[in-house]
Motif scaffolding. Structure first.
Motif, PDB file in Angstrom:
ATOM      1  N   SER A 195       0.819  -1.216   0.000  1.00 49.25           N
ATOM      2  CA  SER A 195       0.000   0.000   0.000  1.00 49.25           C
ATOM      3  C   SER A 195       0.849   1.261   0.000  1.00 49.25           C
ATOM      4  N   ASN A 196       0.360   2.253  -0.723  1.00 46.38           N
ATOM      5  CA  ASN A 196       0.992   3.575  -0.794  1.00 46.38           C
ATOM      6  C   ASN A 196       2.501   3.504  -1.053  1.00 46.38           C
ATOM      7  N   ASN A 256      -1.345   1.849  -5.416  1.00 53.69           N
ATOM      8  CA  ASN A 256      -1.296   0.587  -4.701  1.00 53.69           C
ATOM      9  C   ASN A 256      -0.710  -0.486  -5.619  1.00 53.69           C
TER      10      ASN A 256
END
Length: 440
Positions: free
Chosen positions: A206-207, A246
């Motif tokens: 994520s991120n 993502n």
């Protein structure tokens, strides 16, 4: 008896829809066939009326080549019987059967099958275009399990094709794409050995920073070219309105969770790596993998085959592509990676119509948008960014077609285009099965 839907029918506007709702076509007739005889009559009828013919199963053709304006659509989605021959270790299906139905039947008695991921895709279009799936590296493409087919030709005759009878047509139908030579109504495939359990897995990062995205792509390209054939996956870097940037990978391992941890070790070293898995039956695995697909989408995409390792600069350019602002109306832009190699590469590029056997993976960019108010601006975004993919890949996957592509015959089929043209002339001499990117 076939059911014919025309613009005068109440059901028409629903019947003409396909999975990619960016495709908006108005056929003159949609002929829902319930038997092979219906297909034969539909072809003779359409030719007599001088209507162009389109062939539709699940309606998943990315560019909507299974439908058109003022055409006769021969819909085979109601042809969905299946029969197993245990003595020969084969099964025969009618070509309107959807993958979800096929998986449920076969896996209910313990058999896996190298099909695709989306449960509403029909076996016909998938196999005729080659057929990528999560089992491809272990069992080959879907078409590599094909032993025989039945096809209704332009005269309404039912013909058989296998390695001994009409072998040139059989060759062409293993990667030449759907709707080119006639209406394929039944296929016989070999059965793999039974399996008790497989490991369905998914991991997210994520991120991720741009550096992490580059790291992921670098790990991916070395992983997919060196991994055991029992594992395959689809990777994606996404830029979505809902979740920002993502990284996600979904895959299937013909093995245990313990083996999975060892195989995914290179990815586990990437910051933010989070793994989920299920050690389940093949049916449970494919149902989980297929559950992410919506009933329909509005999208535009372009693909190419990767046959080289990319340096840091090239990977950086790919990351920049997906980190740019999304076009107006886009809910998500994606850079997708579909693993090849393994059994796929063990077949020669001239042994079937599927040419790009020695590729590492398929690289695809796409934009998924809200509705057709934003169609043109999103199409323009793909066209603007095509060069970033085109100049670092070879060819394009026929099951991920792109209409504006130049010299499409060579892009889809490579050197096999010449033999495909000969097969086309032999089995469809009057070009009855003709659409924007059909074999001419």
């Amino acid at each position: 008896m076939a059911e014919i839907i025309t613009p005068a029918d109440e059901y028409y506007n629903q019947a003409r829809l396909v999975w990619n709702r960016a495709i908006n076509k108005y056929p003159e007739e949609i002929i829902y066939c319930t038997s092979i005889e219906d297909v034969q009559k539909a072809i003779v009828y359409s030719v007599k009326k001088k209507l162009e013919i389109r062939v539709r199963g699940g309606g998943h053709n990315y560019q909507g080549f299974s439908i058109g304006n003022d055409v006769a659509v021969i819909d085979i989605s109601n042809l969905n019987s299946i029969k197993i021959d245990y003595e020969k270790s084969t099964f025969t299906v009618q070509n309107g059967i959807k993958l979800g139905q096929l998986y449920t039947f076969l896996s209910g008695i313990g058999f896996p099958f190298p099909g695709g991921a989306c449960p509403t895709v029909c076996i016909s279009g998938l196999a005729l275009g080659g057929g990528w799936g999560y089992s491809s590296r272990k069992y080959g493409l879907t078409c590599d399990s094909l032993l025989e087919l039945k096809m209704v030709n332009y005269e309404g005759e039912l013909i058989t094709a296998n390695k001994c009878t009409n072998s040139d047509l059989f060759w062409a139908c293993k990667g030449g794409g759907g709707g080119n030579f006639g209406v394929v109504v039944a296929m016989t495939f070999k059965l793999p050995l039974k399996v008790e359990r497989v490991t369905k897995f998914e991991f997210d990062i994520s991120n991720p920073s741009k550096y992490t995205q580059i790291e992921f792509l670098d790990v991916w390209q070395h992983f997919i070219t060196n991994a055991v054939p029992e594992i395959n996956m689809r990777g994606s870097i996404s830029n979505s309105a809902a979740n920002g940037i993502n990284i996600n990978c979904r895959g299937l391992l013909y093995g245990t969770p313990g083996e999975l941890y060892r195989l995914l070790e290179p990815f586990s070293k990437i910051k933010g790596f989070k793994l989920k898995y299920n050690y389940v039956s093949f049916l449970q695995a494919v149902l989980l993998l297929g559950s992410v697909y919506p009933q329909y989408q509005y999208f535009e995409s372009y693909s190419g085959f990767v046959k080289q390792y990319y340096d840091y600069c090239t990977l950086q350019n790919l990351v920049e592509l997906i980190n740019q602002p999304r076009p107006r109306g886009s809910e998500e832009i994606n850079l997708n990676l579909y693993g090849l190699g393994g059994k796929v590469s063990e077949v020669g590029k001239f042994d079937t119509a599927f040419y790009y056997r020695d590729s590492f993976y398929i690289l695809l960019i796409e934009t998924i948008f809200k509705n057709n108010c934003y169609k043109e601006i999103n199409k323009d975004w793909i066209e603007y960014n095509i060069d970033d993919i085109y100049y670092i890949t070879e060819g394009s996957y026929i099951n991920f077609p792109y209409y504006p592509i130049k010299k499409y015959m060579y892009e889809y089929y490579g050197e096999n285009k010449y033999r495909l043209e000969e097969v086309k002339h032999k089995y469809d001499p009057y070009n009855i099965f003709n659409f924007k990117q059909s074999i001419k």
